[in-house]
Design an enzyme around this catalytic site. Structure first.
Site, PDB file in Angstrom:
ATOM      1  CE  LYS A  22      46.077  73.024  52.757  1.00 52.10           C
ATOM      2  NZ  LYS A  22      47.216  72.244  53.236  1.00 52.10           N
ATOM      3  CG  ASN A  23      45.572  68.902  52.999  1.00 57.37           C
ATOM      4  OD1 ASN A  23      46.333  69.758  52.534  1.00 57.37           O
ATOM      5  ND2 ASN A  23      45.293  68.813  54.284  1.00 57.37           N
ATOM      6  NE  ARG A  92      56.089  69.172  56.668  1.00 57.05           N
ATOM      7  CZ  ARG A  92      57.214  68.539  56.925  1.00 57.05           C
ATOM      8  NH1 ARG A  92      58.259  69.205  57.299  1.00 57.05           N
ATOM      9  NH2 ARG A  92      57.291  67.230  56.818  1.00 57.05           N
ATOM     10  CB  CYS A 116      56.288  73.402  59.709  1.00 55.05           C
ATOM     11  SG  CYS A 116      55.046  72.239  60.212  1.00 55.05           S
ATOM     12  NE  ARG A 121      53.688  68.374  59.032  1.00 56.56           N
ATOM     13  CZ  ARG A 121      52.938  69.074  58.196  1.00 56.56           C
ATOM     14  NH1 ARG A 121      52.948  70.379  58.229  1.00 56.56           N
ATOM     15  NH2 ARG A 121      52.181  68.462  57.314  1.00 56.56           N
ATOM     16  N   PRO A 122      59.085  64.767  60.366  1.00 58.44           N
ATOM     17  CG  PRO A 122      59.610  62.810  61.527  1.00 58.44           C
ATOM     18  CD  PRO A 122      58.811  64.075  61.635  1.00 58.44           C
ATOM     19  CB  ILE A 123      60.229  63.052  54.925  1.00 58.51           C
ATOM     20  CG1 ILE A 123      61.709  63.456  54.825  1.00 58.51           C
ATOM     21  CG2 ILE A 123      59.332  64.253  54.783  1.00 58.51           C
ATOM     22  CD1 ILE A 123      62.157  63.720  53.403  1.00 58.51           C
ATOM     23  CG  ASP A 124      61.076  58.845  59.813  1.00 58.35           C
ATOM     24  OD1 ASP A 124      60.205  59.726  59.687  1.00 58.35           O
ATOM     25  OD2 ASP A 124      61.028  57.967  60.683  1.00 58.35           O
ATOM     26  CG  LEU A 125      57.505  56.824  58.794  1.00 60.28           C
ATOM     27  CD1 LEU A 125      56.136  57.025  59.414  1.00 60.28           C
ATOM     28  CD2 LEU A 125      58.081  55.469  59.217  1.00 60.28           C
ATOM     29  CG  ASP A 309      44.383  69.060  59.054  1.00 55.17           C
ATOM     30  OD1 ASP A 309      45.384  69.157  59.777  1.00 55.17           O
ATOM     31  OD2 ASP A 309      44.427  68.633  57.884  1.00 55.17           O
ATOM     32  CG  LEU A 331      47.665  62.469  64.090  1.00 52.47           C
ATOM     33  CD1 LEU A 331      46.544  62.026  64.990  1.00 52.47           C
ATOM     34  CD2 LEU A 331      47.177  62.634  62.684  1.00 52.47           C
ATOM     35  NE  ARG A 401      51.125  77.248  53.357  1.00 52.93           N
ATOM     36  CZ  ARG A 401      51.718  76.342  54.091  1.00 52.93           C
ATOM     37  NH1 ARG A 401      52.255  76.666  55.223  1.00 52.93           N
ATOM     38  NH2 ARG A 401      51.801  75.090  53.686  1.00 52.93           N
TER      39      ARG A 401
HETATM   40  C1  EPZ Z   1      48.900  65.675  56.019  1.00 57.43           C
HETATM   41  O1  EPZ Z   1      50.223  66.042  56.406  1.00 57.43           O
HETATM   42  C2  EPZ Z   1      48.159  66.970  55.777  1.00 57.43           C
HETATM   43  N1  EPZ Z   1      48.837  67.735  54.726  1.00 57.43           N
HETATM   44  C3  EPZ Z   1      48.083  67.781  57.061  1.00 57.43           C
HETATM   45  O2  EPZ Z   1      47.302  68.923  56.804  1.00 57.43           O
HETATM   46  C4  EPZ Z   1      47.408  66.938  58.153  1.00 57.43           C
HETATM   47  O3  EPZ Z   1      47.431  67.637  59.366  1.00 57.43           O
HETATM   48  C5  EPZ Z   1      48.131  65.597  58.302  1.00 57.43           C
HETATM   49  O4  EPZ Z   1      48.225  64.914  57.023  1.00 57.43           O
HETATM   50  C6  EPZ Z   1      47.455  64.643  59.270  1.00 57.43           C
HETATM   51  O5  EPZ Z   1      46.137  64.415  58.883  1.00 57.43           O
HETATM   52  C7  EPZ Z   1      48.599  67.438  53.462  1.00 57.43           C
HETATM   53  O6  EPZ Z   1      47.840  66.538  53.122  1.00 57.43           O
HETATM   54  C8  EPZ Z   1      49.292  68.270  52.444  1.00 57.43           C
HETATM   55  P1  EPZ Z   1      51.419  62.724  58.190  1.00 57.43           P
HETATM   56  P2  EPZ Z   1      51.383  64.952  56.421  1.00 57.43           P
HETATM   57  O7  EPZ Z   1      52.569  62.222  57.397  1.00 57.43           O
HETATM   58  O8  EPZ Z   1      51.181  64.020  55.293  1.00 57.43           O
HETATM   59  C9  EPZ Z   1      54.658  61.741  61.547  1.00 57.43           C
HETATM   60  C10 EPZ Z   1      46.726  71.229  56.994  1.00 57.43           C
HETATM   61  O9  EPZ Z   1      46.523  72.086  57.893  1.00 57.43           O
HETATM   62  N2  EPZ Z   1      55.547  61.312  60.448  1.00 57.43           N
HETATM   63  O10 EPZ Z   1      50.162  61.900  58.175  1.00 57.43           O
HETATM   64  O11 EPZ Z   1      52.655  65.667  56.512  1.00 57.43           O
HETATM   65  C11 EPZ Z   1      54.376  63.241  61.518  1.00 57.43           C
HETATM   66  O12 EPZ Z   1      55.415  63.985  62.105  1.00 57.43           O
HETATM   67  C12 EPZ Z   1      47.741  70.195  57.216  1.00 57.43           C
HETATM   68  O13 EPZ Z   1      46.149  71.243  55.908  1.00 57.43           O
HETATM   69  C13 EPZ Z   1      56.758  60.716  60.753  1.00 57.43           C
HETATM   70  O14 EPZ Z   1      57.113  60.545  61.914  1.00 57.43           O
HETATM   71  O15 EPZ Z   1      51.086  64.222  57.796  1.00 57.43           O
HETATM   72  C14 EPZ Z   1      53.068  63.327  62.270  1.00 57.43           C
HETATM   73  O16 EPZ Z   1      53.308  63.307  63.645  1.00 57.43           O
HETATM   74  C15 EPZ Z   1      48.892  70.470  58.059  1.00 57.43           C
HETATM   75  N3  EPZ Z   1      57.571  60.340  59.723  1.00 57.43           N
HETATM   76  C16 EPZ Z   1      52.359  62.027  61.865  1.00 57.43           C
HETATM   77  O17 EPZ Z   1      53.391  61.149  61.384  1.00 57.43           O
HETATM   78  C17 EPZ Z   1      57.203  60.498  58.417  1.00 57.43           C
HETATM   79  O18 EPZ Z   1      57.988  60.131  57.528  1.00 57.43           O
HETATM   80  C18 EPZ Z   1      51.319  62.190  60.769  1.00 57.43           C
HETATM   81  O19 EPZ Z   1      51.888  62.906  59.686  1.00 57.43           O
HETATM   82  C19 EPZ Z   1      55.966  61.093  58.126  1.00 57.43           C
HETATM   83  C20 EPZ Z   1      55.145  61.492  59.165  1.00 57.43           C
END
Ligand code: EPZ
Length: 422
Positions: A22-23, A92, A116, A121-125, A309, A331, A401
């Site tokens: 999925k991912n 998301r 969630c 889970r911000p998207i600032d980066l 995960d 994480l 999902r």
């Molecule tokens: C991906 O989520 C996966 N989802 C998640 O899978 C997985 O848990 C996660 O990576 C970590 O491996 C998909 O691939 C669709 P991140 P993602 O950005 O991309 C912080 C599942 O069960 N962060 O690597 O959203 C964030 O809050 C799931 O299948 C910021 O601070 O994860 C987290 O603490 C759920 N700012 C950390 O970074 C940002 O702009 C890692 O998040 C982005 C992230």
């Protein structure tokens, strides 16, 4: 609403085939927006998140044909660049359309995904990276409104101060059609990122450092990409890990086919620590589980470390180990929603900050529990398989999902599991 009823205590045996990831599929589907034509995808998993993203692409104007595990997506007919709240709030990962829409069409609006169950889970980066490439970004009315400079996004040097999978994916897609070279430093190295890079390369983009934390993307300068060959989605490493845990917790021996062994190495290592043995050949793996599992210590980390995960599933397995296990979640700040539900099944788990101490119990007992997020739900399924008596798991839309045909695959291994509606 659907629920699952699982009669525990049955050993598993036999073999199943692991579905596409999925991912990996979600960014690949988003990347089809970079093509002004048709892209063919293979080995898509049958899960709700995939259907949700395909629906979003259709709402943007793409022509989508989806049957069995394949999809043909034609993005030459995109009419809208607005990803609306109704879809983004369901999933998301819809934020992954931001990079490709912006780089190809010069502007877009994407609803903010919001928090969630597992954390803020911000998207600032994601946004910082696009701004570094010259985008003007405004948050208004719950939407991210992004505009590229005249002539398109510009290559930039982007240093992520935290490793982000989605942020790296959005940046890669945006950079693929930008002008000049984008360098991503501290990039995520997950297999799903590698698949996306390989797809972009097959579409004509030169990328250096694939699979490393320093990736250089030579943008096409505004020219849409062309994916002539079908993209085959890699096997789901988390689905594979979940079934290995199902075997371990039920003291069973099973075989998984269509697995990339390298992608699940950290899961194999931890199960070996717990006393499991493996037989591996090409893309299949057989697990032999011991009568008594040993305790395990886990700290989640970015790939190739131990995946967040898989944290919930190991917690379920550790409840029946011979001694106390420790699991530290590094994480996400709130990824322990399964603890109280596992305790309802008779587990003895104690939480302090982001560390869980799992004290061993002799037995788990069936009870009514509630699924809270995707992987937490799968931990409840695993515990239920080993519990004495019947467990009813409500809110299983979380499982739908991300797990392809979960009850079909478990039933074929001998589990007693049925789906009901209430
Ligand atoms: C991906 O989520 C996966 N989802 C998640 O899978 C997985 O848990 C996660 O990576 C970590 O491996 C998909 O691939 C669709 P991140 P993602 O950005 O991309 C912080 C599942 O069960 N962060 O690597 O959203 C964030 O809050 C799931 O299948 C910021 O601070 O994860 C987290 O603490 C759920 N700012 C950390 O970074 C940002 O702009 C890692 O998040 C982005 C992230």
């Amino acid at each position: 609403m659907d629920f699952l009823e699982i009669e525990g205590g049955h050993k598993l045996f036999g073999e199943i085939t692991i579905s596409g990831a999925k991912n990996a599929a979600l960014p690949v589907i988003s990347a089809t927006l970079l093509c002004n034509g048709t892209t063919q995808l293979k080995n898509l998993p049958h899960v709700v998140d995939i259907r949700t993203l395909l629906k979003l692409l259709q709402m943007l104007g793409a022509n989508v044909e989806y049957s069995n595990e394949s999809a043909t997506i034609d993005c030459s007919s995109i009419k809208s660049t607005k990803a609306v709240y109704e879809i983004v709030s369901q999933m998301r990962a819809s934020i992954l359309v931001l990079g490709p829409l912006l780089t190809r069409f010069g502007e877009c609006e994407v609803s903010l995904p919001g928090g969630c169950a597992i954390g803020q889970r911000p998207i600032d980066l994601h946004l910082k990276a696009l701004e570094a490439m010259g985008a003007k970004i405004e948050i208004k009315g719950g939407y991210v409104r992004a505009e590229a400079p005249k002539g398109g996004l510009r290559g930039a040097k982007i240093v992520f101060d935290k490793i982000t999978v989605g942020g790296t994916e959005n940046t890669l897609m945006a950079a693929s059609m930008a002008n000049g070279v984008t360098e991503i430093i501290n990039a995520a190295r997950e297999p799903e990122i590698v698949q996306l890079c390989q797809m972009l390369q097959s579409g004509g983009v030169e990328i250096e450092g694939v699979g490393t934390s320093r990736i250089k993307v030579h943008g096409s300068g505004g020219k849409p990409l062309c994916f002539e060959n079908p993209i085959e989605i890699i096997p789901d490493r988390i689905e594979a890990g979940t079934y290995l845990c199902a075997a371990a917790i039920t003291k069973s021996d099973i075989t998984l086919k269509s697995v990339n062994i390298e992608h699940i190495q950290s899961t194999i290592d931890k199960l070996e620590d717990m006393g499991c043995h493996f037989q591996i050949s090409d893309n299949s793996i057989s697990i032999h589980s011991p009568e008594e599992l040993k305790e395990v210590n886990i700290v989640t980390a970015e790939y190739p470390g131990f995946p967040t995960d898989m944290q919930a599933q190991f917690m379920a397995v550790a409840t029946l180990a011979r001694d106390e296990s420790l699991i530290e979640e590094r994480l996400f700040e709130n990824r322990f929603m399964h603890v109280s539900e596992l305790n309802r099944l008779g587990a003895d788990i104690w939480l302090k900050g982001n560390t869980a101490a799992i004290r061993p119990v002799k037995k788990l007992y069936g009870a009514d529990v509630m699924a809270t997020d995707l992987r937490a739900s799968s931990a409840l399924v695993l515990a239920a398989l080993a519990a004495e008596g019947t467990t009813k798991i409500r809110r299983i839309y979380h499982l739908d999902r991300g797990y392809d045909n979960l009850e079909g695959k478990l039933s074929s291994l001998g589990a007693v599991i049925t789906r009901g509606k209430e």
